[in-house]
Each structure stands twice: as structure tokens, then as C-alpha cells.
Design an enzyme around this catalytic site. Sequence first.
Site, PDB file in Angstrom:
ATOM      1  CD  GLU A   1      -3.199   0.493   2.187  1.00  0.00           C
ATOM      2  OE1 GLU A   1      -4.368   0.208   1.918  1.00  0.00           O
ATOM      3  OE2 GLU A   1      -2.794   0.628   3.346  1.00  0.00           O
ATOM      4  CG  HIS A  10       6.470 -29.778   0.938  1.00  0.00           C
ATOM      5  ND1 HIS A  10       6.875 -31.097   0.861  1.00  0.00           N
ATOM      6  CD2 HIS A  10       7.276 -29.210   1.880  1.00  0.00           C
ATOM      7  CE1 HIS A  10       7.850 -31.325   1.718  1.00  0.00           C
ATOM      8  NE2 HIS A  10       8.118 -30.172   2.354  1.00  0.00           N
ATOM      9  CE  LYS A  14     -12.323   1.736   1.088  1.00  0.00           C
ATOM     10  NZ  LYS A  14     -11.623   2.655   1.968  1.00  0.00           N
TER      11      LYS A  14
END
Length: 426
Positions: free
Chosen positions: A278, A299, A414
Site C-alpha cells: 500500500e 511443497h 469502494k
Amino acid sequence: MITLDLSQAKLAEDLSAYGEKVKEIHQMINEGTGLGNDFLGWLTLPSDHDKAEVELIKKTAAKLREEVDVLLVCGIGGSYLGARAAIDAVNGLYGSDKMEIIYVGNTFSSTYIKQVVEYVKDKEFAINVISKSGTTTETSISFRIFKELLENQKGKEIAKQRIVATTDKARGALKTLANNEEYVTFVIPDNVGGRFSVLTAVGLFPIAMAGIDIDAMLKGALDASQKYNDDNIETNDSYRYGVARQLLGKQGYPAEMFVTYELQLAMVAEWWKQLYGESEGKDGKGILPTSGTFSTDLHSLGQFVQDGSKVLFETVLQIDTPALNIEVPNDKDDLDCLNYLTGKTVDYVNKKAAEGTIDAHVNTGNVPNILINLEKMDAYGFGYMVYFFELSCAMSCYFLGVNPFNQPGVEVYKANMFKLLGKPGC
Ligand code: PA5
């Protein structure tokens, strides 16, 4: 407390070539003359924090720890990741502390929220709602649900004693509600952004509720702030890390994988990802922060790191002394042929796995590795590490030429979501 080893980082340039630039950025950070300089409160927080508030945090936590079994931490992004990182890292995933911490307010997943409702409805619980803006939708929806649950369970008066609000000192819907309901309220300082806020009440209250020594955590940060108040690229490891990752970005690596060898550090990686992602990912620039928990992910992701496209470098955080250790037992039949490790500790095996992996990735896979060692991941070590990474992040972003402290991009989804939901201007 922290050592940095760049010998495996495959840097094409010498860091000392950037000594002058580092001095200038150091001055810019300390004099507050760079982009986003309204948000430099984290820099002096370890010494300048509100001492009376820290005392109230400890007192409130001590009282609530007597009354409840579960704390719901209701927040998202910078308003919860630091606390979660600290609590997992210091207490472990199945620690002995009696307080169960559950994180809500960080999702719109109805399944998750409803399951937590079912899980806590007959338990003694408290809520710490954390939001600087006081209007974050994920947090607000969950808070409504759990506030109502608590009020129905205990009655409004007792519920008020079990809700703690952490928010802006003066503004916002949550501040108004907290005033109206007379909740205990802690302050998120104006000059500290979410991802830099773990050492404010945002992190300190939930961390204290988890039984962790927040004074020791602040002391770790204070010691780090003194150690790294140094403009010399030769001696300041926090700056060396911040610059080294930028040089690797310049060398053509668009991604950085933050690697730990402890499952309980997965949330430290999430906190680190937010801090760097950010802060740096803007203006079409930035290194993609990603993470792996080894040996577990060797793995799964290990194949890619060893042998896949050369898009990433690794930053490996190792803990010198684990909080706990255990020996490999002997087995008389030895069918699994493990008796050669009898009496050796599992941490010894972990360290050898790390040594072998670093060698494989660096020397066979040609993947640059930045190696960071932290002596111990206790409260003090966590605080120290937080300051190390926050400061290196500021250096790294200014080195790249972006504002470390804003996040304009997060508003786009948003706006779309509110339009789709038909949000009124309230
Ligand atoms: O770092 C940030 O700014 C974000 O992660 C915010 O902390 C997050 O969106 C929560 O915001 P608020 O504390 O206003 O609810």
C-alpha cells in the site's frame, strides 16, 4: 536484535554509491519535508506516545480479561493486521493464554460472520471496534451485528462496558457513537496511517488483551528507533534493506517474496505485505509484495521459486531462538529411518532446511536472497522488527519516488460498490 545479510542478494551495484541519496532521504524523513509528511507520527511514536493512554489500555485490558473469554477485534487492513501479526507471532497459534481473539470486520463473507455469531453467542465476549474513518463498510456491518448480539445477550448497560472503540480523536461516525454510548475510547493519532499504526492503541489494546507485554513491545520499538536514527548507508541496516530491494527492483525483479520458517509468522507476512504494497504500489510503480511460509510452501510454491520464471527475489526472515523447541524422539524400529536425528531439535532441522533452501534458491535457482535474522520473536523483538520495517519502507518509497503514506487507489472499488449498493449520501 536484527542482522541483515546482503551477501546472497546478487546486487549488481554497490549500496555505498547511494550514500548521499540516503542521507538526503533520512533528512527528508526526519525534517518532514517529503511527500505525505503529515503522516510521520510513527517515526517518534516509541518515545512520544501518550503514556496515560498506554496505562488506560493496560487497565482496561486487565479488567476485561477478568470478565470475558473472547475478544472480537473488529477492523480491517491497517486497523487489524498489526495486532493479529503480533498476537500470532508472540503467543503462537495454540498458545496458553486464556483469551481467545477472533477477528471480524475484515470481510463481507456472510458465512464467516454467521459462523462467528454462532460461535460466540453463548460465550462471554467483548468487542474492540477499530476504525480511523469510522465508516469502513466491512467493519461497520460486523460491528452492528456483534453489538446487537452483545446487547441482546447482556443488556445494553453491560454491553457498553464490554465495547471499546479505537478511532479518531474528534471526528467520524464511530467517535459520535462512542461518545453517545460512553464506550471506553482510544485514539488513533491524526499523523499515523493505518498500516503504520500497530504501536498505537490500534494494536496495543488487542495485544494487551492477548496477555502480551506492550511496555516491552514499545521498548523494542524505542531501541530500534535509536539504533536506526543513522543516516549512514554503511551502518543502517533498515536503510540498507530499503535500498537493496529497490536496486533489485531496478535489476528487473518485479516481485519480492517475504519468507518465514514459522507458521505463526504468516500474519507478520500479511502485515508486511500491506505495509509495502500500500505504501509503494502507486503511480504505476512498486515491487509486488508476496509471501511464503517455508518449509510448508516449499511443497507447493517451492517448484516455482527454484525453477520458474525469474520474476522474484526473496527476503527471508529467520528467528534465531524459537520461543519453544522439541526434540525428535528415538524409535526402536526406525522404519522411517529418522533415528539419525534422535536427540536433535526440530528447530535444528528447520535451520538446516533454511540453509539448504537458501543455497538451492540462490546458487542453483539464481534467485537473489536478502537475509534478515531476528534474535527472538517476543514482545520486545516484535516491536523492534516493526520499527525496522516501517523505517525501511519509508526509505524504500522515497528512494523510488512515491509518497509512502497515501493510498488513493483503494477508493476505486469502494466508489463502484457504493454505486451498485445504492448508498445514499448520509
Ligand atoms: O492502511 C490503511 O489506511 C487501510 O488499511 C485502513 O487502515 C483500512 O482501510 C481501515 O480503515 P479505517 O481504520 O478507517 O476503518
